[in-house]
Scaffold this motif. Structure first.
Motif, PDB file in Angstrom:
ATOM      1  N   TYR A  26      -6.390  -6.020  -6.602  1.00 31.30           N
ATOM      2  CA  TYR A  26      -5.454  -5.005  -7.076  1.00 31.30           C
ATOM      3  C   TYR A  26      -5.866  -4.575  -8.467  1.00 31.30           C
ATOM      4  O   TYR A  26      -6.142  -5.406  -9.333  1.00 31.30           O
ATOM      5  CB  TYR A  26      -4.032  -5.565  -7.100  1.00 31.30           C
ATOM      6  CG  TYR A  26      -3.004  -4.561  -7.567  1.00 31.30           C
ATOM      7  CD1 TYR A  26      -2.371  -4.711  -8.788  1.00 31.30           C
ATOM      8  CD2 TYR A  26      -2.701  -3.451  -6.783  1.00 31.30           C
ATOM      9  CE1 TYR A  26      -1.443  -3.778  -9.212  1.00 31.30           C
ATOM     10  CE2 TYR A  26      -1.771  -2.521  -7.201  1.00 31.30           C
ATOM     11  CZ  TYR A  26      -1.142  -2.686  -8.416  1.00 31.30           C
ATOM     12  OH  TYR A  26      -0.227  -1.760  -8.834  1.00 31.30           O
ATOM     13  N   THR A  55       0.822  -1.204   0.000  1.00 28.16           N
ATOM     14  CA  THR A  55       0.000   0.000   0.000  1.00 28.16           C
ATOM     15  C   THR A  55       0.858   1.256   0.000  1.00 28.16           C
ATOM     16  O   THR A  55       2.057   1.213   0.287  1.00 28.16           O
ATOM     17  CB  THR A  55      -0.951  -0.011   1.201  1.00 28.16           C
ATOM     18  OG1 THR A  55      -0.192  -0.166   2.406  1.00 28.16           O
ATOM     19  CG2 THR A  55      -1.954  -1.149   1.067  1.00 28.16           C
ATOM     20  N   TRP A  70      -5.092  -0.921  -4.444  1.00 30.62           N
ATOM     21  CA  TRP A  70      -5.551  -2.115  -3.734  1.00 30.62           C
ATOM     22  C   TRP A  70      -6.848  -1.748  -3.042  1.00 30.62           C
ATOM     23  O   TRP A  70      -6.894  -0.821  -2.230  1.00 30.62           O
ATOM     24  CB  TRP A  70      -4.506  -2.545  -2.725  1.00 30.62           C
ATOM     25  CG  TRP A  70      -4.888  -3.717  -1.869  1.00 30.62           C
ATOM     26  CD1 TRP A  70      -5.318  -3.682  -0.579  1.00 30.62           C
ATOM     27  CD2 TRP A  70      -4.884  -5.096  -2.251  1.00 30.62           C
ATOM     28  NE1 TRP A  70      -5.574  -4.953  -0.140  1.00 30.62           N
ATOM     29  CE2 TRP A  70      -5.318  -5.842  -1.132  1.00 30.62           C
ATOM     30  CE3 TRP A  70      -4.546  -5.781  -3.425  1.00 30.62           C
ATOM     31  CZ2 TRP A  70      -5.418  -7.231  -1.156  1.00 30.62           C
ATOM     32  CZ3 TRP A  70      -4.645  -7.161  -3.444  1.00 30.62           C
ATOM     33  CH2 TRP A  70      -5.080  -7.868  -2.321  1.00 30.62           C
TER      34      TRP A  70
END
Length: 122
Positions: free
Chosen positions: A106, A52, A101
């Motif tokens: 994703y 992330t 994400w």
């Protein structure tokens, strides 16, 4: 102009390690989750892992869990993929990607580098 430059690939024996790097430009790096994909000969490109935007969370496909580790340095616009205990089935071209994400999935943006070749011999 968006650029992603992957490096660090090579030839390694099974059980060995490699550290891939992906350096980017053209986008605000810290605003994106960063994913890695790989493509084995004769196969479609597959998702490997994502980190992330803050670096606080990572997710891995089952086949690499416990062996691969993602990290990132937002100040250097760079993401790293540490690969340990490599197996012949890890062989392929590895690509990084800007994306998002969300909800357990994703979503890659359509920007790809040239990739870096990883070959694991048995």
């Amino acid at each position: 102009q968006v650029q992603l430059v992957e490096s660090g690939g090579g030839l390694v024996q099974a059980g060995g390690s490699l550290r891939l790097s992906c350096t980017t430009s053209g986008r605000t790096f810290s605003s994106y989750d960063m994913g890695w994909y790989r493509q084995a000969p004769g196969k479609e490109r597959e998702f490997v892992a994502v980190i992330t935007r803050s670096g606080g969370s990572t997710y891995y496909t089952d086949s690499v869990k416990g062996r691969f580790t993602l990290s990132r340095e937002n100040a250097k616009n760079t993401v790293y993929l540490q690969m340990n205990s490599l197996k012949p089935e890890d062989t392929g071209i590895y690509y990084c990607n800007f994306g998002q994400w969300s909800g357990g999935s994703y979503y890659p943006r359509d920007y790809w580098g040239q990739g870096t070749q990883v070959t694991v011999s048995s």
